[in-house]
Scaffold this active site. Structure first.
Site, PDB file in Angstrom:
ATOM      1  N   SER A  14       4.894 -12.381   4.588  1.00  0.00           N
ATOM      2  CA  SER A  14       4.580 -12.499   6.293  1.00  0.00           C
ATOM      3  C   SER A  14       5.636 -11.618   6.698  1.00  0.00           C
ATOM      4  O   SER A  14       6.645 -11.347   6.321  1.00  0.00           O
ATOM      5  CB  SER A  14       4.564 -13.754   6.505  1.00  0.00           C
ATOM      6  OG  SER A  14       4.374 -13.911   8.042  1.00  0.00           O
ATOM      7  N   HIS A  15       4.985 -11.169   7.816  1.00  0.00           N
ATOM      8  CA  HIS A  15       5.930 -10.138   8.910  1.00  0.00           C
ATOM      9  C   HIS A  15       5.932 -10.919  10.339  1.00  0.00           C
ATOM     10  O   HIS A  15       6.452 -10.402  11.173  1.00  0.00           O
ATOM     11  CB  HIS A  15       5.145  -8.944   9.136  1.00  0.00           C
ATOM     12  CG  HIS A  15       5.194  -8.017   7.840  1.00  0.00           C
ATOM     13  ND1 HIS A  15       4.650  -8.248   6.833  1.00  0.00           N
ATOM     14  CD2 HIS A  15       5.982  -6.873   7.629  1.00  0.00           C
ATOM     15  CE1 HIS A  15       4.697  -7.221   6.033  1.00  0.00           C
ATOM     16  NE2 HIS A  15       5.716  -6.337   6.305  1.00  0.00           N
ATOM     17  N   ASN A  16       5.180 -12.201  10.246  1.00  0.00           N
ATOM     18  CA  ASN A  16       5.466 -13.051  11.437  1.00  0.00           C
ATOM     19  C   ASN A  16       6.819 -13.730  11.695  1.00  0.00           C
ATOM     20  O   ASN A  16       6.878 -14.654  10.767  1.00  0.00           O
ATOM     21  CB  ASN A  16       4.197 -13.865  11.368  1.00  0.00           C
ATOM     22  CG  ASN A  16       4.063 -15.038  12.814  1.00  0.00           C
ATOM     23  OD1 ASN A  16       5.050 -15.336  13.180  1.00  0.00           O
ATOM     24  ND2 ASN A  16       2.824 -14.999  13.301  1.00  0.00           N
ATOM     25  N   GLY A  18       8.093 -15.957  13.645  1.00  0.00           N
ATOM     26  CA  GLY A  18       7.912 -17.357  13.941  1.00  0.00           C
ATOM     27  C   GLY A  18       7.119 -18.297  12.584  1.00  0.00           C
ATOM     28  O   GLY A  18       8.062 -19.079  12.048  1.00  0.00           O
ATOM     29  N   LYS A  19       6.467 -17.419  11.948  1.00  0.00           N
ATOM     30  CA  LYS A  19       6.065 -18.156  10.685  1.00  0.00           C
ATOM     31  C   LYS A  19       6.919 -18.246   9.538  1.00  0.00           C
ATOM     32  O   LYS A  19       7.365 -19.209   8.953  1.00  0.00           O
ATOM     33  CB  LYS A  19       4.819 -17.369  10.172  1.00  0.00           C
ATOM     34  CG  LYS A  19       4.125 -18.147   8.874  1.00  0.00           C
ATOM     35  CD  LYS A  19       2.740 -17.372   8.455  1.00  0.00           C
ATOM     36  CE  LYS A  19       1.609 -17.383   9.399  1.00  0.00           C
ATOM     37  NZ  LYS A  19       0.466 -16.896   9.115  1.00  0.00           N
ATOM     38  N   ASP A  75      -1.840 -18.568   5.305  1.00  0.00           N
ATOM     39  CA  ASP A  75      -2.919 -18.151   5.921  1.00  0.00           C
ATOM     40  C   ASP A  75      -3.050 -19.338   6.885  1.00  0.00           C
ATOM     41  O   ASP A  75      -3.589 -20.331   6.275  1.00  0.00           O
ATOM     42  CB  ASP A  75      -4.083 -17.425   5.420  1.00  0.00           C
ATOM     43  CG  ASP A  75      -4.884 -16.728   6.354  1.00  0.00           C
ATOM     44  OD1 ASP A  75      -4.141 -15.859   7.084  1.00  0.00           O
ATOM     45  OD2 ASP A  75      -6.085 -16.805   6.604  1.00  0.00           O
ATOM     46  N   SER A  76      -3.059 -19.216   8.192  1.00  0.00           N
ATOM     47  CA  SER A  76      -3.287 -20.365   8.884  1.00  0.00           C
ATOM     48  C   SER A  76      -3.961 -20.067  10.228  1.00  0.00           C
ATOM     49  O   SER A  76      -3.876 -18.946  10.691  1.00  0.00           O
ATOM     50  CB  SER A  76      -2.141 -21.252   8.915  1.00  0.00           C
ATOM     51  OG  SER A  76      -0.974 -20.358   9.662  1.00  0.00           O
ATOM     52  N   ASP A 164       0.791 -22.964  19.667  1.00  0.00           N
ATOM     53  CA  ASP A 164       1.332 -24.190  19.622  1.00  0.00           C
ATOM     54  C   ASP A 164       1.350 -24.800  20.935  1.00  0.00           C
ATOM     55  O   ASP A 164       1.103 -26.214  21.254  1.00  0.00           O
ATOM     56  CB  ASP A 164       2.837 -24.327  19.077  1.00  0.00           C
ATOM     57  CG  ASP A 164       2.771 -24.165  17.596  1.00  0.00           C
ATOM     58  OD1 ASP A 164       1.836 -24.452  16.942  1.00  0.00           O
ATOM     59  OD2 ASP A 164       3.885 -24.180  17.021  1.00  0.00           O
ATOM     60  N   ARG A 190       1.141 -27.100   8.096  1.00  0.00           N
ATOM     61  CA  ARG A 190       1.872 -26.357   7.290  1.00  0.00           C
ATOM     62  C   ARG A 190       2.705 -27.222   6.558  1.00  0.00           C
ATOM     63  O   ARG A 190       2.955 -27.312   5.354  1.00  0.00           O
ATOM     64  CB  ARG A 190       2.809 -25.340   7.984  1.00  0.00           C
ATOM     65  CG  ARG A 190       3.419 -24.323   7.338  1.00  0.00           C
ATOM     66  CD  ARG A 190       4.055 -23.125   7.973  1.00  0.00           C
ATOM     67  NE  ARG A 190       2.992 -22.173   8.582  1.00  0.00           N
ATOM     68  CZ  ARG A 190       2.496 -22.144   9.764  1.00  0.00           C
ATOM     69  NH1 ARG A 190       3.068 -22.838  10.511  1.00  0.00           N
ATOM     70  NH2 ARG A 190       1.423 -21.328   9.891  1.00  0.00           N
TER      71      ARG A 190
END
Length: 208
Positions: A14-16, A18-19, A75-76, A164, A190
């Site tokens: 991932s590059h997110n 927060g994730k 993936d969400s 959120d 998650r």
């Protein structure tokens, strides 16, 4: 069955930010050494799947192949009943190229208003998460989790990320954006997927 031991090195596909932060918090009890795809300079593959599980698998396989490491992807997204499951797998795309989730939340709210979804009973939604563990040899395993709730407006809170602040999980009077991260990590989509992954992949995993 393959399992991961404490001390194993893992790339989070991932590059997110927060994730990645949330995944690292969930991985910490397992004792794995996690590095993100962004830190390794790995490209982001096109998400051409039609489901969360398909897109998670695409991302995990690409990261495992490029890095030579075991990879974990997520993936969400947010599925809104009154919008026929949208934004769904396009949740990030609703935020535009700048990943502006204030814009994404406004888009959701405008579409709900246009659909006449103004009462709590018509604003049900769920967060969905698919986690995929992939190995460089191509083997993959997928674990899924969901959490039900409703959407509020205006958004509330500055914790969490993405949608959120407008998601109120069933049984709670605070949004994910207001909720203490430790509490969220216990109930989120998650978290549910992670409990299933940990039970299958780590000796200290607990079923959930």
């Amino acid at each position: 069955m393959r399992r991961l031991e404490s001390g194993s090195r893992l790339v989070v596909a991932s590059h997110n930010e927060g994730k990645i932060r949330e995944i690292n918090d969930l991985l910490r009890p397992c004792g794995v050494v996690a590095v993100s795809a962004g830190e390794l300079g790995l490209p982001e593959p096109d998400e051409t799947g039609q489901t969360f599980a398909e897109n998670a698998s695409l991302k995990a396989r690409a990261a495992a192949k490029a890095s030579g490491l075991t990879a974990l992807s997520d993936d969400s997204g947010l599925a809104v009943a009154a919008l026929d499951g949208e934004p769904g797998i396009r949740s990030a795309r609703w935020a535009g190229p700048d990943r502006d989730f204030a814009l994404a939340m406004r888009n959701v709210e405008e579409k709900l208003q246009a659909a006449g979804a103004t009462s709590p009973a018509t604003r049900s939604a769920q967060f969905v998460c698919a986690l995929c563990m992939a190995w460089p040899d191509g083997e993959t395993r997928v674990f899924e989790g969901r959490v039900d709730g409703m959407l509020v407006w205006p958004p509330r809170g500055h914790k969490g990320f993405g949608y959120d602040p407008m998601f109120l999980p069933d049984g709670y009077d605070v949004t994910f954006g207001e909720m203490d991260p430790d509490v969220k990590h216990g109930i989120s989509h998650r978290a549910v997927a992670f409990r299933r992954l940990m039970a299958a992949m780590f000796d200290n995993g607990k079923k959930g």
